[in-house]
Design an enzyme around this catalytic site. Structure first.
Site, PDB file in Angstrom:
ATOM      1  N   GLY A  12       0.789  -1.229   0.000  1.00 47.10           N
ATOM      2  CA  GLY A  12       0.000   0.000   0.000  1.00 47.10           C
ATOM      3  C   GLY A  12       0.818   1.273   0.000  1.00 47.10           C
ATOM      4  N   SER A  13       2.030   1.231  -0.592  1.00 49.02           N
ATOM      5  CA  SER A  13       2.810   2.468  -0.588  1.00 49.02           C
ATOM      6  C   SER A  13       2.176   3.523  -1.504  1.00 49.02           C
ATOM      7  CB  SER A  13       4.273   2.204  -0.957  1.00 49.02           C
ATOM      8  OG  SER A  13       4.387   1.821  -2.296  1.00 49.02           O
ATOM      9  N   LYS A  88      -6.497  -8.477  -8.317  1.00 51.86           N
ATOM     10  CA  LYS A  88      -7.620  -9.316  -8.716  1.00 51.86           C
ATOM     11  C   LYS A  88      -8.391  -8.544  -9.784  1.00 51.86           C
ATOM     12  CE  LYS A  88     -11.505 -11.757  -6.585  1.00 51.86           C
ATOM     13  NZ  LYS A  88     -11.430 -13.025  -7.270  1.00 51.86           N
ATOM     14  N   ILE A  90     -11.216  -6.824 -11.729  1.00 53.43           N
ATOM     15  CA  ILE A  90     -12.486  -6.203 -11.325  1.00 53.43           C
ATOM     16  C   ILE A  90     -13.598  -6.796 -12.194  1.00 53.43           C
ATOM     17  CG2 ILE A  90     -13.727  -4.005 -11.105  1.00 53.43           C
ATOM     18  CD1 ILE A  90     -11.287  -4.208  -9.253  1.00 53.43           C
ATOM     19  N   ASN A 104      -6.021   2.671 -12.727  1.00 49.12           N
ATOM     20  CA  ASN A 104      -5.044   1.714 -12.208  1.00 49.12           C
ATOM     21  C   ASN A 104      -3.651   2.284 -12.414  1.00 49.12           C
ATOM     22  OD1 ASN A 104      -4.000  -0.903 -11.323  1.00 49.12           O
ATOM     23  ND2 ASN A 104      -3.467  -1.250 -13.475  1.00 49.12           N
ATOM     24  N   HIS A 106       0.220   1.075 -13.133  1.00 46.81           N
ATOM     25  CA  HIS A 106       0.984  -0.090 -13.586  1.00 46.81           C
ATOM     26  C   HIS A 106       2.472   0.276 -13.613  1.00 46.81           C
ATOM     27  CE1 HIS A 106       1.585  -3.888 -15.646  1.00 46.81           C
ATOM     28  NE2 HIS A 106       2.463  -3.267 -16.408  1.00 46.81           N
ATOM     29  N   GLU A 176       5.913   6.275  -9.227  1.00 49.06           N
ATOM     30  CA  GLU A 176       4.475   6.007  -9.037  1.00 49.06           C
ATOM     31  C   GLU A 176       3.893   6.917  -7.968  1.00 49.06           C
ATOM     32  OE1 GLU A 176       3.279   1.875  -8.605  1.00 49.06           O
ATOM     33  OE2 GLU A 176       5.125   1.217  -9.541  1.00 49.06           O
TER      34      GLU A 176
HETATM   35  C1  GRF Z   1       2.892  -1.000  -7.716  1.00 51.36           C
HETATM   36  O1  GRF Z   1       4.106  -1.254  -8.350  1.00 51.36           O
HETATM   37  C2  GRF Z   1       1.795  -0.797  -8.732  1.00 51.36           C
HETATM   38  O2  GRF Z   1       2.237  -0.242  -9.925  1.00 51.36           O
HETATM   39  C3  GRF Z   1       1.321  -2.195  -8.971  1.00 51.36           C
HETATM   40  O3  GRF Z   1       1.405  -2.829  -7.728  1.00 51.36           O
HETATM   41  C4  GRF Z   1       2.405  -2.203  -6.935  1.00 51.36           C
HETATM   42  C5  GRF Z   1       1.762  -1.830  -5.641  1.00 51.36           C
HETATM   43  O4  GRF Z   1       2.690  -1.361  -4.701  1.00 51.36           O
HETATM   44  N1  GRF Z   1       0.014  -2.203  -9.584  1.00 51.36           N
HETATM   45  P1  GRF Z   1       2.192  -0.743  -3.342  1.00 51.36           P
HETATM   46  O5  GRF Z   1       1.331  -1.788  -2.646  1.00 51.36           O
HETATM   47  O6  GRF Z   1       1.424   0.503  -3.642  1.00 51.36           O
HETATM   48  O7  GRF Z   1       3.444  -0.479  -2.575  1.00 51.36           O
END
Ligand code: GRF
Length: 192
Positions: A12-13, A88, A90, A104, A106, A176
């Protein structure tokens, strides 16, 4: 105030990056809740710490999963759903109920290195093996095909010859955390 619901299955970062942006008043939204399909993950701890409601929906029965998801979303009434590491698919009905309201993040520059099976370190491994000099992250709308919805924005990072999947993952994750809150902000500014 606009309402956001975050879906996560891991540490969940990215969820934390959204929480931080709200706390720092860079993002003027209410995080109505966190939906996860896994118990005991970091994202849940982050939600509890920040007094954000959590619903763990981990039914293996698809119909039940879908129903519980739909019920919760009906209660929370989000203006935007953010998939932040939700592993998962949706259900199609939910995607259809929220047209252009699910995004989303990615960890690669889509349309390359996306689709079923491209998650976690596998993505970065594939990027390194293909000899790409640039990677990054993509925020896109969610449709019924894995990682194929309309691309909203991307942020690039370099790939070094010395990179391991882990070192590249770290660099991409940092990007991200900047990209996701900024795209959410733009989406809300456009609809305000
Ligand atoms: C991230 O790399 C995101 O792009 C992918 O899953 C990872 C989630 O990381 N979909 P976090 O749980 O937010 O740290």
């Amino acid at each position: 105030m606009k309402k956001l619901v975050v879906f996560a299955s891991g540490s969940g970062s990215n969820f934390q990056a959204i929480i931080d942006a709200v706390r720092q008043k860079k993002l003027n939204v209410e995080i109505a809740g966190l939906i996860t399909n896994r118990d005991g993950i970091g994202a849940i701890e982050r939600a509890i710490k920040n007094r954000i409601p959590v619903n763990v929906i981990n039914e293996t029965d698809e119909q039940l999963f879908k129903r519980k998801l739909a019920d919760q979303l009906k209660k929370w009434q989000p203006d935007l759903i953010v998939l932040a590491g939700f592993l998962k698919k949706i259900p199609a009905e939910i995607v259809n109920d929220f047209p252009n309201k699910i995004i989303n993040i990615h960890p690669a520059l889509l349309p390359k290195f996306g689709g079923k099976g491209f998650y976690g370190l596998r993505v970065h491994e594939a990027v390194i093996n293909s000899g790409e000099k640039t990677s990054g992250c993509t925020v896109h709308y969610v449709n019924n095909e894995y990682d194929r919805g309309q691309i909203l924005e991307q942020k690039e990072v370099p790939v070094y010859s010395t990179d391991s999947p882990e070192s590249l993952a770290k660099r991409v994750l940092k990007a991200e955390h900047e990209l996701l809150p900024s795209v959410i902000k733009k989406l809300f500014t456009q609809t305000n």
